[in-house]
Every structure is written in structure tokens, then in C-alpha cells.
Design a protein around this motif. Structure first.
Motif, PDB file in Angstrom:
ATOM      1  N   GLY A   1       0.809  -1.207   0.000  1.00 17.94           N
ATOM      2  CA  GLY A   1       0.000   0.000   0.000  1.00 17.94           C
ATOM      3  C   GLY A   1       0.843   1.259   0.000  1.00 17.94           C
ATOM      4  N   TYR A   2       0.243   2.334  -0.470  1.00 25.32           N
ATOM      5  CA  TYR A   2       0.904   3.635  -0.540  1.00 25.32           C
ATOM      6  C   TYR A   2       0.030   4.660   0.170  1.00 25.32           C
ATOM      7  CZ  TYR A   2       3.553   1.128  -4.012  1.00 25.32           C
ATOM      8  OH  TYR A   2       4.318   0.182  -4.635  1.00 25.32           O
ATOM      9  N   ARG A   3       0.658   5.532   0.931  1.00 28.35           N
ATOM     10  CA  ARG A   3      -0.068   6.551   1.683  1.00 28.35           C
ATOM     11  C   ARG A   3      -0.637   7.620   0.749  1.00 28.35           C
ATOM     12  NH1 ARG A   3       2.251   7.648   7.610  1.00 28.35           N
ATOM     13  NH2 ARG A   3       2.376   5.474   8.250  1.00 28.35           N
ATOM     14  N   VAL A   4      -1.515   8.428   1.307  1.00 24.15           N
ATOM     15  CA  VAL A   4      -2.221   9.462   0.557  1.00 24.15           C
ATOM     16  C   VAL A   4      -1.289  10.418  -0.201  1.00 24.15           C
ATOM     17  CG1 VAL A   4      -3.734  11.484   0.837  1.00 24.15           C
ATOM     18  CG2 VAL A   4      -4.326   9.305   1.915  1.00 24.15           C
ATOM     19  N   PRO A   5      -0.233  10.955   0.432  1.00 21.29           N
ATOM     20  CA  PRO A   5       0.631  11.875  -0.331  1.00 21.29           C
ATOM     21  C   PRO A   5       1.243  11.227  -1.569  1.00 21.29           C
ATOM     22  CG  PRO A   5       1.091  12.061   2.015  1.00 21.29           C
ATOM     23  CD  PRO A   5       0.181  10.881   1.838  1.00 21.29           C
ATOM     24  N   THR A   6       1.635   9.972  -1.459  1.00 24.69           N
ATOM     25  CA  THR A   6       2.198   9.253  -2.598  1.00 24.69           C
ATOM     26  C   THR A   6       1.129   9.038  -3.663  1.00 24.69           C
ATOM     27  OG1 THR A   6       3.842   8.141  -1.222  1.00 24.69           O
ATOM     28  CG2 THR A   6       3.306   7.105  -3.333  1.00 24.69           C
ATOM     29  N   ALA A   7      -0.062   8.600  -3.252  1.00 22.93           N
ATOM     30  CA  ALA A   7      -1.147   8.368  -4.209  1.00 22.93           C
ATOM     31  C   ALA A   7      -1.473   9.653  -4.967  1.00 22.93           C
ATOM     32  CB  ALA A   7      -2.391   7.840  -3.488  1.00 22.93           C
ATOM     33  N   CYS A   8      -1.539  10.774  -4.253  1.00 22.63           N
ATOM     34  CA  CYS A   8      -1.847  12.053  -4.900  1.00 22.63           C
ATOM     35  C   CYS A   8      -0.758  12.448  -5.890  1.00 22.63           C
ATOM     36  CB  CYS A   8      -2.000  13.160  -3.854  1.00 22.63           C
ATOM     37  SG  CYS A   8      -3.497  13.041  -2.862  1.00 22.63           S
TER      38      CYS A   8
ATOM     39  N   GLY B   1      -6.187  10.548  12.501  1.00 20.71           N
ATOM     40  CA  GLY B   1      -4.816  10.057  12.618  1.00 20.71           C
ATOM     41  C   GLY B   1      -4.530   8.762  11.883  1.00 20.71           C
ATOM     42  N   SER B   2      -5.568   8.090  11.381  1.00 22.32           N
ATOM     43  CA  SER B   2      -5.305   6.842  10.657  1.00 22.32           C
ATOM     44  C   SER B   2      -4.886   7.175   9.227  1.00 22.32           C
ATOM     45  CB  SER B   2      -6.540   5.934  10.660  1.00 22.32           C
ATOM     46  OG  SER B   2      -7.578   6.509   9.917  1.00 22.32           O
ATOM     47  N   GLN B   3      -4.117   6.307   8.637  1.00 16.69           N
ATOM     48  CA  GLN B   3      -3.597   6.515   7.288  1.00 16.69           C
ATOM     49  C   GLN B   3      -4.264   5.553   6.312  1.00 16.69           C
ATOM     50  OE1 GLN B   3      -1.200   8.560   5.850  1.00 16.69           O
ATOM     51  NE2 GLN B   3      -1.253   9.761   7.725  1.00 16.69           N
ATOM     52  N   ARG B   4      -4.878   6.119   5.276  1.00 19.02           N
ATOM     53  CA  ARG B   4      -5.412   5.274   4.209  1.00 19.02           C
ATOM     54  C   ARG B   4      -4.237   4.749   3.398  1.00 19.02           C
ATOM     55  NH1 ARG B   4      -9.643   9.520   1.822  1.00 19.02           N
ATOM     56  NH2 ARG B   4      -7.997  10.869   2.546  1.00 19.02           N
ATOM     57  N   LEU B   5      -4.373   3.515   2.916  1.00 20.34           N
ATOM     58  CA  LEU B   5      -3.346   2.918   2.057  1.00 20.34           C
ATOM     59  C   LEU B   5      -3.991   2.470   0.752  1.00 20.34           C
ATOM     60  CD1 LEU B   5      -1.214   0.698   4.487  1.00 20.34           C
ATOM     61  CD2 LEU B   5      -0.637   2.927   3.534  1.00 20.34           C
ATOM     62  N   TYR B   6      -3.437   2.971  -0.355  1.00 18.41           N
ATOM     63  CA  TYR B   6      -3.929   2.660  -1.690  1.00 18.41           C
ATOM     64  C   TYR B   6      -3.018   1.642  -2.353  1.00 18.41           C
ATOM     65  CZ  TYR B   6      -7.171   6.555  -1.363  1.00 18.41           C
ATOM     66  OH  TYR B   6      -8.194   7.385  -0.980  1.00 18.41           O
ATOM     67  N   SER B   7      -3.604   0.655  -3.018  1.00 21.03           N
ATOM     68  CA  SER B   7      -2.831  -0.345  -3.755  1.00 21.03           C
ATOM     69  C   SER B   7      -2.379   0.235  -5.087  1.00 21.03           C
ATOM     70  CB  SER B   7      -3.683  -1.596  -4.005  1.00 21.03           C
ATOM     71  OG  SER B   7      -4.697  -1.316  -4.962  1.00 21.03           O
ATOM     72  N   PHE B   8      -1.514  -0.488  -5.758  1.00 20.99           N
ATOM     73  CA  PHE B   8      -1.074  -0.106  -7.109  1.00 20.99           C
ATOM     74  C   PHE B   8      -2.292   0.050  -8.024  1.00 20.99           C
ATOM     75  CE2 PHE B   8       0.181  -1.114 -11.438  1.00 20.99           C
ATOM     76  CZ  PHE B   8       1.292  -0.320 -11.615  1.00 20.99           C
ATOM     77  N   LYS B   9      -3.217  -0.918  -7.966  1.00 24.40           N
ATOM     78  CA  LYS B   9      -4.415  -0.856  -8.810  1.00 24.40           C
ATOM     79  C   LYS B   9      -5.253   0.371  -8.478  1.00 24.40           C
ATOM     80  CE  LYS B   9      -8.756  -3.078  -9.837  1.00 24.40           C
ATOM     81  NZ  LYS B   9      -9.730  -4.043  -9.360  1.00 24.40           N
ATOM     82  N   ASP B  10      -5.399   0.695  -7.192  1.00 25.62           N
ATOM     83  CA  ASP B  10      -6.159   1.892  -6.801  1.00 25.62           C
ATOM     84  C   ASP B  10      -5.555   3.132  -7.451  1.00 25.62           C
ATOM     85  OD1 ASP B  10      -7.644   0.242  -5.066  1.00 25.62           O
ATOM     86  OD2 ASP B  10      -6.444   0.797  -3.315  1.00 25.62           O
ATOM     87  N   ILE B  11      -4.226   3.241  -7.398  1.00 24.19           N
ATOM     88  CA  ILE B  11      -3.554   4.413  -7.952  1.00 24.19           C
ATOM     89  C   ILE B  11      -3.689   4.425  -9.478  1.00 24.19           C
ATOM     90  CG2 ILE B  11      -1.344   5.626  -8.172  1.00 24.19           C
ATOM     91  CD1 ILE B  11      -0.695   4.594  -5.313  1.00 24.19           C
ATOM     92  N   LEU B  12      -3.658   3.250 -10.093  1.00 23.95           N
ATOM     93  CA  LEU B  12      -3.891   3.156 -11.538  1.00 23.95           C
ATOM     94  C   LEU B  12      -5.282   3.695 -11.884  1.00 23.95           C
ATOM     95  CD1 LEU B  12      -3.211   2.153 -14.424  1.00 23.95           C
ATOM     96  CD2 LEU B  12      -4.041  -0.100 -13.708  1.00 23.95           C
ATOM     97  N   VAL B  13      -6.289   3.295 -11.128  1.00 19.84           N
ATOM     98  CA  VAL B  13      -7.652   3.764 -11.376  1.00 19.84           C
ATOM     99  C   VAL B  13      -7.742   5.276 -11.118  1.00 19.84           C
ATOM    100  CG1 VAL B  13     -10.076   3.561 -10.672  1.00 19.84           C
ATOM    101  CG2 VAL B  13      -8.696   1.498 -10.973  1.00 19.84           C
ATOM    102  N   LEU B  14      -7.061   5.769 -10.079  1.00 17.50           N
ATOM    103  CA  LEU B  14      -7.040   7.217  -9.820  1.00 17.50           C
ATOM    104  C   LEU B  14      -6.480   7.967 -11.036  1.00 17.50           C
ATOM    105  CD1 LEU B  14      -5.701   7.295  -6.145  1.00 17.50           C
ATOM    106  CD2 LEU B  14      -7.990   7.988  -6.902  1.00 17.50           C
TER     107      LEU B  14
END
Length: 191
Positions: free
Chosen positions: A24-31, A61-74
């Protein structure tokens, strides 16, 4: 594993279709990687357009984690928005893509007439669509997958262990050097 073996392993990973779905990747990375703002990402998560599949927000305070596929769809959603397609029509397209794996997504080209988004799996389908006067622009998903695979290797990732604790993995120096070299090559090609 010595430095040379690490470099070969990283180099091999750069040409795979992407990290496994457990990373997973955190929000700043996904953005940053998807080219969107935090506000867009947050809105899309709250409205369930693209939700983080590794870990959702669980309070302050919790961190969302996006998968590679999530970021691809973004990145696909961003590309469709940039061409002027309505968010409503993008939702219809994303609903059709949601259950597919990265490998399956990496075989399609999305073509649109500005309203409807069509999925094409071959050059012939793209040509038929264009010949019928339907297509106005296309998004070649295989190209996005290759670009994303190279880019994301330079960012830290997290893997949730069996106890539900995130273990952070920093990118290796070889991945960062390879990404810089890839950017340099792309810049030279466009010059």
C-alpha cells in the motif's frame, strides 16, 4: 543479497505490471503519482468512486493505504476528467473496471466520444470505433501501467503484516536511480 543482485531484482520489478496487491501507498504518494489533489482523493474516497483497498480511514490520525491498482484507477479517472467527461459517466466506467485485476486492465484502451467511455481490447476495436465516428480521444492503459510501475518504485510503500501493523519499505537507491534515468530518457525523446 549483494548490491548487484538487489539492482537486478529492482530492475526486474520495474518491468512487472506493478507491485502485488498487498503493498500500500499513503495518501501523499497516491496524490503525487496520480497527479491529483488531496481534496480530489478525499472526495473520491468519501463518495466511493475510488476507495483505498489496502486500508481505509478509521478515524483521526489513521492513514489510508492505496494499492497499485487503486492508484492506476485514480490516474485513469484523472485522465478522463481532464478530457471533460462528467464525473457521473466516469463513475459508470469505473464501476465496470472495479473488479478487474491489473493484468486485465493493462490490456485495454479506453476511448470516448466525450460522453460515453468505450473499452477496446484490440487495435481493430479502436479502429472500428473511430471509423464509426464514435471516438474522440483514447487512454492507453498499458502505457499508464508502465509509467506508474516505474514512477511508484521511487516511493516508500507499506505492507500490512499478520498482526495488522504496517511495515514501511523504503525504495532502494537502484529504483531511484532507474526512475531518474527513465525521466531523463523520456525528456530526451520529447525534445
Amino acid at each position: 543479497m549483494n548490491t548487484e543482485q538487489q539492482a537486478v531484482a529492482v530492475q526486474g520489478a520495474l518491468f512487472d505490471l506493478g507491485p502485488d496487491e498487498e503493498v500500500g501507498y499513503r495518501v501523499p504518494t497516491a496524490c503525487q503519482v496520480a497527479g491529483i489533489t488531496y481534496r480530489q482523493l478525499d472526495y473520491w474516497a468519501r463518495t466511493k468512486l475510488v476507495v483505498p483497498s489496502i486500508r481505509g480511514a478509521r478515524g483521526s490520525g489513521s492513514q489510508r493505504l492505496y494499492s497499485f491498482k487503486d492508484i492506476l484507477v485514480l490516474k485513469i479517472v484523472k485522465g478522463l476528467l481532464d478530457t471533460g467527461i462528467s464525473l457521473q459517466n466516469i463513475r459508470l466506467a469505473v464501476d465496470k473496471l472495479r473488479d478487474r485485476g491489473v493484468d486485465d486492465l493493462a490490456e485495454i484502451t479506453l476511448v470516448s466520444d466525450g460522453t460515453t467511455v468505450y473499452e477496446c481490447r484490440s487495435k481493430e476495436e479502436v479502429i472500428d470505433l473511430l471509423g464509426g465516428g464514435q471516438g474522440v480521444f483514447g487512454i492507453a492503459v498499458p502505457g499508464i501501467v508502465r509509467e506508474l510501475t516505474g514512477t511508484i518504485a521511487a516511493f516508500p510503500s507499506e505492507r500490512i503484516n499478520e498482526h495488522g501493523i504496517a511495515e514501511v519499505t523504503q525504495p532502494s537507491d537502484a529504483a531511484v536511480v532507474d526512475e531518474i534515468a527513465a525521466r531523463r530518457r523520456r525528456r530526451l525523446r520529447t525534445s
